[in-house]
Design a protein around this motif. Sequence first.
Motif, mmCIF file in Angstrom:
data_model
loop_
_atom_site.group_PDB
_atom_site.id
_atom_site.type_symbol
_atom_site.label_atom_id
_atom_site.label_comp_id
_atom_site.label_asym_id
_atom_site.label_seq_id
_atom_site.Cartn_x
_atom_site.Cartn_y
_atom_site.Cartn_z
ATOM 1 N N GLN A 146 0.883 -1.108 -0.065
ATOM 2 C CA GLN A 146 -0.067 0.088 0.001
ATOM 3 C C GLN A 146 0.721 1.323 -0.051
ATOM 4 O O GLN A 146 0.618 2.256 -0.678
ATOM 5 C CB GLN A 146 -0.841 -0.063 1.235
ATOM 6 C CG GLN A 146 -1.918 1.299 1.002
ATOM 7 C CD GLN A 146 -2.847 1.097 2.426
ATOM 8 O OE1 GLN A 146 -2.564 0.380 3.338
ATOM 9 N NE2 GLN A 146 -4.147 1.812 2.381
ATOM 10 N N LYS A 147 2.002 1.321 0.768
ATOM 11 C CA LYS A 147 2.864 2.310 0.831
ATOM 12 C C LYS A 147 3.484 2.642 -0.472
ATOM 13 O O LYS A 147 3.785 3.867 -0.942
ATOM 14 C CB LYS A 147 4.195 2.093 1.915
ATOM 15 C CG LYS A 147 5.054 3.232 2.011
ATOM 16 C CD LYS A 147 5.912 2.599 3.007
ATOM 17 C CE LYS A 147 7.127 3.521 2.983
ATOM 18 N NZ LYS A 147 8.351 3.234 3.984
ATOM 19 N N ARG A 148 3.605 1.512 -1.290
ATOM 20 C CA ARG A 148 4.527 1.640 -2.792
ATOM 21 C C ARG A 148 3.310 1.990 -3.797
ATOM 22 O O ARG A 148 3.636 2.003 -4.841
ATOM 23 C CB ARG A 148 5.065 0.427 -2.820
ATOM 24 C CG ARG A 148 6.250 0.216 -1.994
ATOM 25 C CD ARG A 148 7.401 1.165 -2.209
ATOM 26 N NE ARG A 148 7.948 1.015 -3.436
ATOM 27 C CZ ARG A 148 9.132 0.596 -3.688
ATOM 28 N NH1 ARG A 148 9.830 -0.305 -2.796
ATOM 29 N NH2 ARG A 148 9.700 0.567 -4.917
ATOM 30 N N GLY A 149 2.084 1.839 -3.353
ATOM 31 C CA GLY A 149 1.111 2.498 -4.278
ATOM 32 C C GLY A 149 0.770 1.111 -5.167
ATOM 33 O O GLY A 149 0.091 1.473 -6.223
ATOM 34 N N VAL A 150 1.071 0.014 -4.929
ATOM 35 C CA VAL A 150 0.708 -1.082 -5.617
ATOM 36 C C VAL A 150 -0.718 -1.651 -5.365
ATOM 37 O O VAL A 150 -0.963 -2.062 -4.136
ATOM 38 C CB VAL A 150 1.509 -2.300 -5.371
ATOM 39 C CG1 VAL A 150 1.057 -3.363 -6.261
ATOM 40 C CG2 VAL A 150 3.046 -1.832 -5.911
ATOM 41 N N SER A 151 -1.665 -1.329 -6.075
ATOM 42 C CA SER A 151 -3.157 -1.727 -6.033
ATOM 43 C C SER A 151 -3.081 -3.105 -5.761
ATOM 44 O O SER A 151 -2.482 -4.242 -6.076
ATOM 45 C CB SER A 151 -4.043 -1.302 -6.777
ATOM 46 O OG SER A 151 -3.945 -2.211 -8.126
ATOM 47 N N PRO A 152 -4.225 -3.891 -5.083
ATOM 48 C CA PRO A 152 -4.398 -5.309 -4.862
ATOM 49 C C PRO A 152 -4.853 -6.076 -6.208
ATOM 50 O O PRO A 152 -4.046 -7.080 -6.570
ATOM 51 C CB PRO A 152 -5.778 -5.540 -4.201
ATOM 52 C CG PRO A 152 -5.995 -4.191 -3.404
ATOM 53 C CD PRO A 152 -5.282 -3.231 -4.082
#
Length: 596
Positions: A146-152
Amino acid sequence: MNKENFTDFVRELKEKNDIVEVIGSYIKLERRGYNYWACCPFHPDKSPSFSINAADRYYHCFGCGASGDVIGFVKNYENVDFMQAVQILAARVKMEVPAYDDRTAEEAAAKKKKHDRLAALMKDAARFYLGNLYSGRADEHLAYLQKRGVSPSTARRFGIGASLDYVSLPSHLLAQGYTPEECVESGACSRTDEGRLIDAEGERLIIPIINHMDEVVAFGGRLLKKSDRAKYKNTRETMLFNKSRTLYNLNLVKKEKRAGGLSSIILVEGYMDAISLYEAGFHGVAASMGTSLTKEQARLLRRYTENVFISYDGDFAGQKANLRGLDILKQEGLKVRVVPLPEGFDPDDVIQKQGADGYRACLDQAMPLIDFRLLAAGRKYDLSKTDEKREYVAEALGVVRDAESATEREELLKRISAETGVSMASLARDLEDLPRLSVPEAPEPAPVRDDDAGLEKKAARFVLAAALLDKPYARGCDLAALPFDDPAHRTIAGYVLKERRSGSVRASGIFDLLPADGELAEIFDLDYGDNLDSPAAEKYFADCVAALLRRPLSEKIAAARRDYENASTAEERRAALVRINEYTKELKNLSAGGKV
């Protein structure tokens, strides 16, 4: 299944896989007359030299000599062995691949069985890691994503998972029926000094490394806690994983290519950079995983595009060794542009802090490699200081020396002049005075002698090309009566004679008997333009046959003359004279032709 039946299976497999459709699924084809043409995927090719003969079901490149049937193409394009290529084509037409009892085939089958077993293990390991991520016990891993902006959805697309400890994965794999040896051979597990089996990527965020065949071949692991251990760790090299021949995310690049949406590839260093760019909408992205680029990786890229954007870290400009390594891409025919990033930033940093638009702005500033080298040199010096300005000029001129054209050199000199205030005339003189790069000279080739042996080989190639490609004027020629010295020529002649007895000659079958390079490539090179189909081809063919028959007749005449000279009786001399006259008459009856 015996070898003969397996051969029948392969023949049926080739018939069901239309070579034009198969190759057309990989590269863009253009129909010209009876053949299909494309730029060759196996060598740098600026204009189409790769031809597919749809009727005879083979391809040949008139540039590099690459030739083969549909199995050979898949084998070379996908970088797989024969049996793997057979498996790919069999799956395409829903045929089941049988086994046969030839010893070599047994060895290949054993190797494939082991490969498939380890690939299945790695796939099960990847599923296990993926299950961990959503088990409710991987909050730290999910928080990092989430911190790296990677969506599920992106995390699932890349198969990202979690290793929670060092013991769960080995226990899971053993419970699935894999042996401890297989767990270690795959690279998923390792052993402690005491011999205990542990997860090789223990307590890390797991990024599966999937090859262009959609096989999980390795894992990348990212530590989430501060430690003296390496932050990133890849699976060691195994039967499945050769780092120098692998690029991360090529499996999704391949899908993008087939969907028709790929004009270029962005090459980054790390898998997190690739994932971040993909999340931001840049789907044509691959990662070299921190290694110096290799020819194998360059060739992998060239299968999908000729345009590559290098997007390494912002301090990449100072890494001379890596900059020189990019020449490998140019040598393999790729058009290379380098994306300048802010100092200290990597692509993921740009996405996180400036968004997709910020990164797109960096892409818009991408420059040819030689321009980037000049930029990199300028970053190292303070041009307000006289001594550093001189050092910069000296290094910059070394860059300009590598330019491919006078126009490019002039443009670069103008830039250096504007940056330093040094006149163009002075820079041009200094450039002229630079020592030339020492390039080893290739040895002088031996002069080609147009002697009898050379003529015969030339004649043999034309005769065999016409016979193999079943030209009407060649069908009445008895190849068994012609002397072929080259073993490859004898093999081709034997193949044609056998095919004629079965009804018709199909050129593609010769690739089961001979390698596609060497003499076979020389022979297929003759199937270009009107060489075999011009009005003069039939006459030339007759001249070639005559040229091949002259030597054995001349040898018979010489032998008969020796018999005459050594004869002890008048009867022996008369018999020798009869033979001499007979062979001489045959020689005169041959077509005089001209130069072959």
